[in-house]
Design an enzyme around this catalytic site. Structure first.
Site, PDB file in Angstrom:
ATOM      1  N   LEU A  91     -29.586  10.419  -7.582  1.00 51.03           N
ATOM      2  CA  LEU A  91     -28.663  10.940  -8.594  1.00 51.03           C
ATOM      3  C   LEU A  91     -29.277  10.942  -9.989  1.00 51.03           C
ATOM      4  CD1 LEU A  91     -25.445   8.968  -7.497  1.00 51.03           C
ATOM      5  CD2 LEU A  91     -26.483  10.993  -6.442  1.00 51.03           C
TER       6      LEU A  91
ATOM      7  N   TYR B 100     -33.112  23.471 -18.045  1.00 52.73           N
ATOM      8  CA  TYR B 100     -32.433  22.540 -17.137  1.00 52.73           C
ATOM      9  C   TYR B 100     -32.431  23.082 -15.716  1.00 52.73           C
ATOM     10  CZ  TYR B 100     -28.631  19.832 -15.017  1.00 52.73           C
ATOM     11  OH  TYR B 100     -27.887  19.044 -14.175  1.00 52.73           O
TER      12      TYR B 100
ATOM     13  N   ASN C 191     -19.470  21.466 -12.654  1.00 47.98           N
ATOM     14  CA  ASN C 191     -19.073  20.392 -13.572  1.00 47.98           C
ATOM     15  C   ASN C 191     -18.268  19.343 -12.816  1.00 47.98           C
ATOM     16  OD1 ASN C 191     -19.794  21.574 -16.409  1.00 47.98           O
ATOM     17  ND2 ASN C 191     -18.787  23.246 -15.322  1.00 47.98           N
TER      18      ASN C 191
ATOM     19  N   GLY D  32      32.602  -6.217 -12.020  1.00 46.72           N
ATOM     20  CA  GLY D  32      33.896  -5.566 -12.123  1.00 46.72           C
ATOM     21  C   GLY D  32      33.862  -4.166 -12.698  1.00 46.72           C
TER      22      GLY D  32
END
Length: 377
Positions: free
Chosen positions: A53, A107, A136, A290
């Site tokens: 990762l 990237y 995303n 009550g």
């Protein structure tokens, strides 16, 4: 099973770590920025599965894309190739690539280079490789003001800070981190061995959600506003469920609780908790010993009552036939009592202590059309 996670302190890594540490049949090792590249071979030597990762997605120098994504992956592949040659062990690898891997930017090119290195490892040495091209990813523990609009929106809205939406119609492809982790964990079999390698190559996680920046921002703002309006959208399934979980995870501890409207008189208290557009509203009320509450009927509205403290007598009268009926119940005997259209009904506290009753109505109270007609039982 010994599992190595690279980038273990990242957003996805933290979530995967937590899920795996909840299993008794998995031992987790972590490779982080604090570890030297030389230590990677040692960690890989006895790993049964690798979740790769680690990567770079927002460097100051674009050259770091190459070293942090492609370069690190090539080093990992070289180590796994050496292990395969020397021991015959073919350690499976799952890699978090990006949906930008097919784009001509720094990237994307670096992620594509990492993919190519892994597929060469699979081709040349038979090492099982699972490449996830993810859009995303959002969910708890994602860093705000970094590379996730969802994280930034959640962080700011949860704190009453402004958000910036440059183009509300900008498309956004999202995947929820728990769904990513589910797909990852699915590669590990329960008996401690890697799952069958039929899923080698490009792997999928899902569902993936197609939305817009504006829709996400609007949905998150509705979550924040619900504390005032009590109106909650349907948050049980799909993208809205995942966004709600994510939004809540960004609340600071001092915002974990909030006040709701309460109305008191001589009979007791009535407190509203939650309203929904399609599943009615939730509230509770109290009554002193009550005290009788109700004495009305509805044409269409229905309600469910659950006494959670005290002793109650529910009275009913059919407004056409005058047929009557009573139900005795208490907090010691969990029992839902329903109001029925066309029957006047009331509830009397017949005990010696305060009575507390949960109430669900199938529709939100409308002051202009209340469908609540006063009528003695």
């Amino acid at each position: 099973m010994r599992v190595l996670i690279t980038g273990a302190n990242g957003f996805v890594g933290k979530n995967l770590q937590q899920h795996l540490t909840e299993r008794k049949d998995v031992q987790v090792k972590c490779f982080t920025l604090q570890d030297s590249p030389q230590s990677l071979l040692t960690m890989l030597a006895d790993a049964d599965f690798v979740f790769h990762l680690a990567g770079v997605n927002r460097p100051q120098d674009p050259q770091e894309f190459v070293s942090g994504n492609q370069g690190l992956t090539e080093a990992l592949c070289n180590d796994l190739a050496d292990i395969a040659r020397s021991t015959g062990r073919k350690t499976p690898v799952a890699y978090t690539s990006s949906s930008q891997a097919d784009r001509n930017n720094a990237y994307g090119v670096s992620k594509k280079g990492a993919e190519d290195a892994l597929f060469a490892l699979q081709r040349d040495h038979g090492v099982p490789v699972h490449v996830f091209r993810l859009p995303n990813v959002f969910g708890k523990w994602c860093k705000p003001n970094y590379n996730s609009a969802v994280a930034t929106f959640c962080h700011n809205i949860a704190r009453g800070l402004p958000i910036t939406v440059n183009d509300p119609n900008a498309p956004l492809q999202l995947i929820y981190v728990d769904d990513v982790v589910k797909a990852f964990v699915g590669l590990l079999a329960v008996d401690g061995h890697a799952a069958p390698t039929a899923t080698r190559g490009f792997a999928t996680a899902g569902p993936m959600y197609a939305t817009t920046v504006g829709e996400v921002a609007q949905t998150l703002q509705v979550f924040a506003d619900s504390r005032r309006s009590l109106m909650m959208p349907p948050v049980g399934t799909g993208l809205v469920r995942a966004l709600y979980s994510t939004y809540i995870s960004y609340l600071p501890p001092e915002s974990f609780a909030y006040r709701v409207p309460s109305h008191g008189d001589a009979r007791g208290m009535f407190v509203e908790m939650l309203k929904t557009p399609d599943a009615g509203q939730f509230s509770y009320f109290t009554a002193l010993p009550g005290i009788t509450r109700g004495d009305h009927y509805h044409h269409t509205k229905t309600e469910k009552f659950l006494v959670i403290k005290g002793h109650a007598c529910f009275g009913f009268r059919n407004i056409l036939t005058n047929e009557t009926y009573e139900i005795l119940t208490s907090g010691d005997m969990p029992q839902v009592v329903e109001s029925v259209p066309g029957w006047a009904h009331n509830i009397t506290n017949i005990g010696k202590e305060e009575m507390v009753v949960m109430l669900w109505a199938n529709e939100i109270f409308d002051h202009d059309r209340p469908d609540t007609i006063r009528c003695k039982v």
